[in-house]
Design a protein around this motif. Structure first.
Motif, PDB file in Angstrom:
ATOM      1  N   ARG A  85       0.877  -1.183   0.000  1.00 34.67           N
ATOM      2  CA  ARG A  85       0.000   0.000   0.000  1.00 34.67           C
ATOM      3  C   ARG A  85       0.905   1.220   0.000  1.00 34.67           C
ATOM      4  O   ARG A  85       1.681   1.456   0.931  1.00 34.67           O
ATOM      5  N   GLU A  93      -3.813   6.916  -1.552  1.00 38.00           N
ATOM      6  CA  GLU A  93      -3.199   5.604  -1.366  1.00 38.00           C
ATOM      7  C   GLU A  93      -3.537   4.685  -2.536  1.00 38.00           C
ATOM      8  O   GLU A  93      -4.666   4.686  -3.041  1.00 38.00           O
ATOM      9  N   ASP A  95      -2.901   0.525  -3.984  1.00 35.66           N
ATOM     10  CA  ASP A  95      -2.535  -0.840  -3.613  1.00 35.66           C
ATOM     11  C   ASP A  95      -1.895  -1.542  -4.803  1.00 35.66           C
ATOM     12  O   ASP A  95      -2.372  -1.423  -5.945  1.00 35.66           O
TER      13      ASP A  95
END
Length: 422
Positions: A85, A93, A95
Motif C-alpha cells: 500500500r 493511497e 494498492d
C-alpha cells in the motif's frame, strides 16, 4: 493464517468428530480432504523470519520540480506475492500486488512544489504465502523524508542597522578610524600615526612651529543581522484551504516564500561580510547565534530549510535575545499578534526592525458568504496590525517570487539608504 485455512480446519474437525460420534464414513470423507488441504497449507507456510527485504530510495530528478523514487522488494521462498500500500506526496493511497520471483521494484516520479521537510513516500506491506493461505499482519508505516532546499538569490542591495557596532568589516561607520573613506583633516594629537600626516594641509594651515595636521578616515564595521522566521503556520494562496493546516501540493505557500526570502537575505549578508543569526518562533531549539563565513552560511540554510509548520508558539518566557545594535528581519504572515508584538518590542528597544510579509496573494474562489465575511475580518485585523508596525517606525515589505516581484531590488535599494548615525 487466512480465513479460508482456519475455516477449513474448523469444518474438518467438526466433520471428523461427528463421523466418530455417529460412526458415519461419509462425514469422514468430507472432512478428510479439508484436513489434508489445511495440513499442506500449514506445511507450505512461510517461515517466521522470511528473508524479505523492503527498501525505499528517492533522488532528485534532472529538474528541481520532480523527485524519482524506487521501492525494492526482495522476497524469499514460500511467498507468492507481497501486498504493498503506497502513498506518495499529494496523491491518494494505491494498492499493488507484487509477485516477485526473486526481486521486484516499484518506481515513479513525484512533483516537488514546496520547500522544507516533506514525507514523499509512505508504504505498508504484508506478505502473502502460497495460494494466499497465510497472510502476515500489515507492517508499521515505512516512509522516506527529504528536506527540499528553497531556491534563493542573494540580492545586491541590503538594508543595514541604524548603528554599526563591529570593530571591523565592509561598511563605513561614523566613528573615526582606519580603513574607511576620507573623514576630515584635523590637528595631530596623541595616538595619531606619523604616516597619516598630511604635509600639504600642514603647509597651508599651520600657524605655529611644530603644528601638524593629519588626514582622518572613518572606521569600517560589520552589521549584526537576526533573521526571525514565523513557522507556526503555513497557508497557501487559496483561502478555502487555510483551515486544513497544511499546504496542498500545488501553488505557493507562505513558508515557501519565507524560506526563500530568509535564505536569500542570509546569503547576501554573509557574502558581504556581515554576521547573521537565525531564530524560529515556533521552537527554541532551532536558533543560531550571529556568525559569518561559508560554513556558517551552510548552517543557516540548513536551519531555514528544516523549518516546518507547528501550529503553535513555544512556551516562551521572554523574547529571543538579540545582540546590541542588531537589525532584525521578521518573516511572517502577520495573521495573529505574536510576530507583530515581538517586532514592536524589539523596535522599542532601539533595534531597526524590518517586517517581511510572506502571505501569498489570497484567492477567495469557492468561499461561501460566511467564509467571505470571516476572511474580511481577518484581513482588516491584519491591515491594522501592519499599520501599527509602520507607525512604530518598522519597515514592512512584501516578499513574492522573483517572477511576481520584479521591483524587489528597487525596494531593497530604498531600504538600504543610510538612516541615522552609523
Amino acid at each position: 493464517m487466512s480465513a479460508a485455512v482456519s475455516g477449513g480446519i474448523v469444518v474438518a474437525l467438526i466433520c471428523l468428530g461427528m463421523a466418530l460420534a455417529v460412526a458415519n464414513v461419509e462425514l469422514a470423507l468430507v472432512g478428510l480432504p479439508l484436513a489434508v488441504a489445511a495440513a499442506l497449507a500449514w506445511d507450505r507456510r512461510p517461515p517466521s523470519r522470511t528473508p524479505s527485504r523492503f527498501t525505499s530510495a528517492t533522488k532528485r530528478g534532472r529538474e528541481r520540480t520532480s523527485l524519482d523514487y524506487t521501492i525494492g522488494i526482495t522476497a524469499g521462498n514460500g511467498l507468492d506475492a507481497v501486498h504493498v500500500r503506497l502513498r506518495t506526496l499529494g496523491a491518494r493511497e494505491r494498492d499493488y500486488l507484487v509477485a516477485p520471483a526473486t526481486a521486484a521494484a516499484l518506481r515513479g516520479t513525484i512533483p516537488v512544489l514546496h520547500s522544507g521537510p516533506q514525507r514523499f513516500v509512505e508504504t505498508r506491506y504484508r506478505l502473502i504465502g502460497a495460494d494466499a493461505a497465510f497472510l502476515s499482519d500489515p507492517t508499521l508505516p515505512l516512509f522516506t523524508e527529504r528536506v527540499v532546499e528553497p531556491p534563493y538569490t542573494a540580492p545586491r542591495s541590503l538594508p543595514l542597522p541604524e548603528r554599526l557596532t563591529g570593530l571591523t568589516g565592509p561598511h563605513d561607520s561614523s566613528r573615526p578610524g582606519a580603513g574607511g573613506e576620507f573623514r576630515d583633516i584635523d590637528r595631530f594629537t596623541s595616538g595619531d600615526r606619523l604616516r597619516r600626516i598630511d604635509w600639504r594641509a600642514t603647509a597651508r594651515r599651520a600657524q605655529a612651529p611644530g603644528e601638524l595636521y593629519v588626514r582622518r578616515t572613518t572606521a569600517t564595521s560589520d552589521a549584526a543581522i537576526l533573521i526571525v522566521l514565523d513557522s507556526r503556520d503555513d497557508v497557501t494562496d487559496g483561502v478555502s484551504e487555510w483551515s486544513s493546516g497544511a499546504p496542498r501540493n500545488r501553488g505557493v505557500s507562505s513558508l515557501d516564500l519565507a524560506r526563500e526570502g530568509a535564505s536569500s537575505l542570509a546569503a547576501g549578508y554573509i557574502r558581504s561580510g556581515d554576521r547573521v543569526g537565525f531564530h524560529d518562533l515556533a521552537t527554541q531549539t532551532r536558533a543560531l547565534r550571529p556568525g559569518g563565513g561559508a560554513r556558517h552560511l551552510y548552517r543557516l540554510l540548513d536551519a531555514i530549510a528544516r523549518t516546518r509548520p507547528s501550529g503553535y508558539a513555544s512556551d516562551r518566557v521572554r523574547a529571543p535575545q538579540v545582540v546590541p545594535g542588531a537589525e532584525i528581519i521578521v518573516f511572517s504572515t502577520f495573521l495573529d499578534d505574536e510576530a507583530a508584538h515581538l517586532a514592536l518590542l524589539w523596535r522599542a528597544s532601539g533595534h531597526r526592525v524590518i517586517g517581511v510579509d510572506a502571505l501569498p496573494n489570497p484567492v477567495t474562489t469557492g468561499l461561501v458568504r460566511r467564509e467571505l465575511v470571516a476572511f474580511r475580518i481577518v484581513t482588516m485585523e491584519r491591515d491594522e496590525r501592519l499599520h501599527r508596525l509602520r507607525a512604530a517606525g518598522i519597515d514592512v515589505v512584501r516578499w513574492e517570487r522573483s517572477a511576481d516581484h520584479p521591483d524587489r531590488e528597487a525596494v531593497l535599494r530604498i531600504l538600504s539608504r543610510p538612516r541615522g548615525v552609523r
